[in-house]
Design an enzyme around this catalytic site. Structure first.
Site, mmCIF file in Angstrom:
data_model
loop_
_atom_site.group_PDB
_atom_site.id
_atom_site.type_symbol
_atom_site.label_atom_id
_atom_site.label_comp_id
_atom_site.label_asym_id
_atom_site.label_seq_id
_atom_site.Cartn_x
_atom_site.Cartn_y
_atom_site.Cartn_z
ATOM 1 N N ASP A 102 -24.959 -17.119 19.108
ATOM 2 C CA ASP A 102 -25.954 -17.377 18.089
ATOM 3 C C ASP A 102 -25.262 -17.185 16.728
ATOM 4 O OD1 ASP A 102 -29.532 -16.631 17.967
ATOM 5 O OD2 ASP A 102 -28.256 -17.890 16.697
HETATM 6 C C1 GLC Z 1 -30.738 -18.852 14.677
HETATM 7 C C2 GLC Z 1 -31.557 -18.566 15.916
HETATM 8 C C3 GLC Z 1 -31.294 -19.511 17.047
HETATM 9 C C4 GLC Z 1 -30.971 -20.891 16.512
HETATM 10 C C5 GLC Z 1 -29.640 -20.770 15.772
HETATM 11 C C6 GLC Z 1 -29.209 -22.095 15.159
HETATM 12 O O1 GLC Z 1 -30.234 -17.642 14.163
HETATM 13 O O2 GLC Z 1 -31.491 -17.249 16.422
HETATM 14 O O3 GLC Z 1 -32.456 -19.516 17.887
HETATM 15 O O4 GLC Z 1 -30.866 -21.831 17.562
HETATM 16 O O5 GLC Z 1 -29.685 -19.774 14.765
HETATM 17 O O6 GLC Z 1 -30.114 -22.489 14.201
#
Ligand code: GLC
Length: 741
Positions: A273
């Site tokens: 993430d």
């Molecule tokens: C964010 C979220 C995740 C998302 C990613 C990309 O921090 O936690 O769910 O897919 O970043 O946007």
């Protein structure tokens, strides 16, 4: 993702893929391999920062994957074509967060899960895939399958509630909807299961917080939906922000390699993430960035989202021998295999047609599905004196801060939705040609976080606004108050310690009730709310979640009885925040307590009941359903090959045709470890005309009795079991049977 044929031999296509990728990797430099592990983002919005010089990095090939690249199909295509400037022209992977629709927006996933309709949910994912791939995207960061029992956590809106069985079915349906039967098809969107793992159990419901739980709890309640998505063929998975047993998911080798690869056989790639690699430093498991990178690649992380740690340190780590080139090769191969499965090496643009998006987006069919999904997601919590459905000869006062707001029908996770295509609540009701007085925007809230674009009013102005609203009700026969949360208080980084309605909304509701006219409370919300003190001021209560593009027509369909509400809660509504976590599949404890009993030294509160306000599986209808007693094909069974038939008769004893979700739960009275008081095992959606009766039958096998024992073996044990069948997890019929091995 290398798989083998039934005979265990690599199929010719798999051999062809392996040969292609092996040949390609032989040509690649270490820098080019690392580029495949680098995911950048030219826009912030879902994370604390954006990539500096993102366009340059796509042009010079130091990044081969990009998130949140937006614009017209032409612009997206141009940037994807930067790959052709690189030496080996390896296609770029374009990802986006498509959580509950792309341009056609469906109810938030927590709302969708209340339909208990996996085919419908699969359809919504399919529509999202068709719309997004037409724009040039290859991957979505969905489904989010985090089980959660804590509505303080803002991200419950993105999940499917508290139950692992239903959560697993929904996870599977979404992967199938996104990916279709063949990833190389031009409408197939690579799914990315998230957030691996256990993110929904963040302590105190505070986002990004610590998670600490036993392996038994992990395996029994929290891991199944991730596994279901993997088994459904999801091609990628995303690590979560939290630590697990003291090691952050992104550096957790037990999680990413022992469990995910060795135990579950996952063959896609693992992406972190947002900035999780760098965050190993504040987590306190890496002294510096370079060490963080080493720990992540050692654990089994393949792709680094946004931190750029891999592209900064991996080559150096390989050169100094701290990381082997083989480790980089393994990660690189996984990414290339998924790009191959997507068909990108045959056609990086998957039949690019800049006019296609216009043709396939927000079609009538898609909007019809969105309308049906929104209506089916709504949950009727109360309906006294047959207040609903509304009668057409009555004058209606529609009151609430969001009744004419398009933007608020979406969530923080539908940024690409076309707000101007939303049918507002006011518009949807007007289309019913109803005699309507409306007070859009009349009533505001003064509590921080609940507002969007509304001015803050002082007490006097607030009183004046309420006075206006009340004046409108003078000529009305029935009041529909649309209250609840702004979209800005649920989603990522949006945890709340107070999950009641804002104070001034509660005050308004009280005054509306004091008019003596029937009051319908419609809730716009992204989480369960504590409504305990508010229920008395409404004759009917309907949870509408964040209903999406077709909000107004779907709500009107339900309010006026065109659709008889059938939604069932997939997450418990607590009486008070103090009860949290409160969920249906809890354990009995050694000192169980039932509300209303007497007795101290019991597992209870002095100042609150144990039971929730509304239990898992709860949802009313405009009609009434009657359940017969359960009849079992047997009450004494032996061995693995026996089967048990559970029968009930369901009757529609009311005036309206309607759909009931018949739920079957099991409890294992005595086992080698403590088992929950009940667990959802089956359900069936049954549509009945008034007066109609149907036999509903469920088949139970020993597989349904299994659980993870103390040694984490998935097995069942002889003994007595109780089967419950009913309209929710509380109001059930029961019967007992004994099954011996
Ligand atoms: C964010 C979220 C995740 C998302 C990613 C990309 O921090 O936690 O769910 O897919 O970043 O946007």
């Amino acid at each position: 993702m290398l798989s083998v044929s039934a005979s265990g031999q690599r199929t010719t296509t798999e051999q062809k893929k392996e040969k292609f990728i092996t040949e390609l990797m032989k040509k690649m430099t270490i820098e080019e391999k690392v580029a495949q592990l680098n995911l950048i983002t030219p826009t912030a919005g879902t994370g604390p920062f954006k990539t500096r010089r993102a366009t340059e990095k796509l042009q010079d090939g130091t990044a081969a994957n990009v998130l949140s690249m937006r614009g017209t199909p032409q612009r997206i295509h141009e940037r994807a074509a930067y790959a052709e400037n690189t030496r080996l022209k390896i296609p770029y992977l374009l990802a986006l967060d498509i959580i509950h629709g792309y341009k056609t927006i469906f109810p938030i996933p927590l709302g969708l899960s209340c339909t208990w309709d996996t085919l419908l949910i699969e359809k919504t994912a399919r529509i999202a895939a068709v719309e997004a791939t037409a724009m040039g995207y290859h991957q979505t960061y969905s489904p989010m399958v985090d089980i959660s029992r804590d509505p303080r956590w803002g991200r419950v809106m993105e999940g499917s509630g508290e139950d692992p069985y239903l959560g697993s079915l929904i996870a599977r349906a979404m992967v199938k909807g996104y990916q279709g039967d063949d990833l190389s098809d031009e409408t197939s969107l690579l799914a990315c299961v998230k957030h691996f793992a256990l993110y929904g159990a963040a302590e105190a419901g505070r986002d990004y917080n610590t998670v600490d739980m036993s392996r038994q709890t992990m395996y029994q309640y929290y891991l199944p939906p991730y596994k279901a998505a993997i088994d459904a063929g999801a091609g990628s998975i995303m690590t979560s922000f939290n630590d697990i047993e003291g090691i952050p998911a992104t550096a957790n080798r037990w999680l990413l390699t022992d469990l995910l690869r060795d135990e579950w056989g996952f063959e896609g790639f693992v992406v972190s993430d947002y900035n999780c690699v760098q965050e190993l430093i504040p987590h306190g498991v890496a002294a510096n960035y370079k060490e963080a990178v080493r720990k992540a690649i050692d654990a089994g992380l393949d792709m680094d989202m946004a931190s750029e740690g891999y592209t900064t340190f991996l080559k150096e780590l390989v050169e100094e021998g701290t990381v082997t080139e083989k480790q980089v090769d393994v990660a690189c191969r996984r990414v290339l295999e998924v790009k191959y499965d997507l068909g990108l090496f045959n056609d990086p643009y998957k039949n690019y047609d800049p006019g296609k998006a216009e043709r396939v987006t927000l079609t009538k069919e898609s909007k019809d599905i969105a309308r049906s999904a929104a209506a089916k997601s709504m949950v009727l919590l109360k309906n006294e004196n047959e207040t609903l459905p509304l009668k057409t000869n009555m004058k209606l006062a529609l009151i609430g801060p969001l009744i004419d707001d398009q933007y608020e029908m979406f969530s923080m996770w539908s940024p690409d939705g076309k707000a101007d295509s939303v049918v507002t609540i006011l518009e949807g009701i007007r289309q019913q040609n109803y005699d309507l007085v409306s007070a859009e925007g009349t009533f505001l809230t003064d509590e921080p976080g609940y507002l969007r674009n509304f001015g803050y009013y002082d007490e006097d102005e607030q009183r004046e606004k309420v006075g206006q609203a009340l004046k409108l009700t003078e000529s009305a026969d029935v009041i529909v108050a649309v209250l609840g949360e702004s979209r800005n208080v649920s989603g990522e980084a949006k945890s709340m310690t107070n999950i009641s309605l804002p104070r001034c909304q509660r005050e308004l509701l009280k005054q509306l009730k004091a008019t003596g006219k029937p009051v319908v409370l419609v809730l716009l919300n992204g989480r369960p709310l504590t409504l305990t003190d508010d229920l008395q001021f409404a004759d009917a209560v309907l949870v509408a979640w964040r209903p999406g593009t077709m909000a107004g027509v779907a709500l009107a369909d339900v309010l006026f009885g065109k659709y008889n509400p059938s939604g069932k809660l997939t997450m418990t509504f607590p009486r008070s925040v103090g009860q949290i976590p409160v969920y249906y599949n809890h354990k009995n404890t050694g000192r169980p307590f039932k509300d209303g009993e007497r007795g101290t030294f019991k597992s209870r509160y002095l100042d609150e009941m144990n039971s929730p306000l509304f239990p898992f599986g709860f949802g009313l209808s405009y009609t009434t359903f009657n359940y017969s007693e359960i009849s079992l094909s047997d009450t004494l069974l032996a061995g693995e090959n026996e089967k048990l038939l559970v029968n009930v008769e369901l009757s529609n004893t009311g005036k309206y045709a309607g759909e009931e979700t018949v739920q079957l739960y099991l409890s294992d009275a005595v086992a080698s470890i403590v088992r929950p008081v009940k667990e959802l095992k089956k359900f069936e959606k049954v549509f009945l005309q008034p007066g109609e009766t149907k036999q509903v039958q469920f088949l139970i096998k020993p597989e349904d009795l299994k659980f993870y024992n103390h040694d984490l073996n998935w097995d069942w044990e002889s003994g007595e079991f109780v089967v419950y069948v009913g309209t929710n997890s509380r109001d059930v019929k029961s019967a007992t049977f004994v099954w011996t091995k």
